[in-house]
Scaffold this active site. Structure first.
Site, short mmCIF file in Angstrom:
data_model
loop_
_atom_site.label_atom_id
_atom_site.label_comp_id
_atom_site.label_asym_id
_atom_site.label_seq_id
_atom_site.Cartn_x
_atom_site.Cartn_y
_atom_site.Cartn_z
N SER A 138 0.91 -1.12 -0.06
CA SER A 138 -0.11 -0.21 -0.08
C SER A 138 0.96 1.13 0.00
CB SER A 138 -0.72 -0.07 1.30
OG SER A 138 -1.65 1.12 1.42
N TYR A 152 -1.51 0.12 10.33
CA TYR A 152 -1.59 -0.50 9.07
C TYR A 152 -0.63 -0.15 8.30
CZ TYR A 152 -3.87 -1.11 4.46
OH TYR A 152 -3.97 -1.54 3.09
#
Length: 243
Positions: A138, A152
């Site tokens: 990501s 995250y």
């Protein structure tokens, strides 16, 4: 070379789009899923409609026995595994690190880090020359996601390190390892943040002026798995509309 590819988190979003895209290249697909058997079977049907074979396999990627069973089922039903799309991942409610629940922290790390490593480890054990792994990271890994989900972002930074290190370990064996780092993509993962409108709210931050689609990420994954990317290993391809 016949392609047999395990796709974790394959029942929805980027994983489902990747299964359907790889089917067009003739990959036999093991569609890994955690809970939604109906969605996984729909993906299997789509792969078969595209002319390739597929099987749905329930697996919690954070559980070692499930990962072993996933790869075993793929090999038994489809043939020796040649590819892995390490896609399974979760988010959690938005907020600053100071407010993060320890249970949420452990859950994200279990799936996004431990799960990714378990799957990559098993791929490294079974793949031979010509094999390829794509880890789904990501842009959060390099942006940090302050005030939203630093944990995250950190989990995806671990995935980037996995990509680089494992690529160097496996290069001599002829197995390539790369990553794809999506930006904001229109998928169901945003619902896990507690803000169902989050994707729409961030559009103004994206230079391209729009969200990405799962299909656009799938194209990047398909390229990295293909012979066209034969000299690419140890790299993470950013597909993020300029972020």
């Amino acid at each position: 070379m016949e392609h047999v590819t395990v796709v974790t988190g394959g029942s929805r979003g980027i994983g489902a789009a990747t299964c359907l895209r790889l089917a067009r290249d003739g990959h036999r697909i093991a569609v890994g899923y955690r809970s939604n058997a109906h969605a996984a079977e729909q993906v299997v049907a789509g792969v078969r409609a595209a002319g390739a074979d597929a099987v749905a396999v329930r697996a919690d990627t954070s559980a070692e026995d499930d990962v072993l069973a996933l790869f075993d089922a793929a090999a038994q039903r489809l043939g020796p595994v040649t590819g892995l799309v390490n896609n399974a991942g979760i988010a959690s409610p938005l907020g600053p690190l100071a407010d993060l629940d320890t249970g949420e922290l452990r859950r994200v790390m279990d799936v996004n880090v431990i799960g990714a490593f378990l799957c990559a480890r098993q791929a490294a054990r079974v793949m031979t020359a010509g094999g390829a792994i794509v880890n789904v990271s990501s842009t959060a890994a390099t942006l940090g996601s302050p005030g939203n989900y630093v944990h995250y972002a950190a989990s995806k930074a671990a995935v980037d390190a996995l990509t680089l290190g494992l690529a160097k370990e496996l290069a001599a064996a002829g197995v390539r390892v790369n990553g794809v780092a999506p930006g904001f993509v229109h998928t169901e993962i945003h619902e896990q943040t507690g803000d169902p409108n989050r994707a729409a709210n961030v559009v103004a931050r994206i230079p391209a002026g729009r969200l990405g689609t799962p299909e656009e990420i799938a194209e990047a994954i398909a390229w990295l798995l293909s012979p066209a990317a034969s000299y690419a290993t140890g790299t993470t391809l950013r597909v993020a509309g300029g972020l």
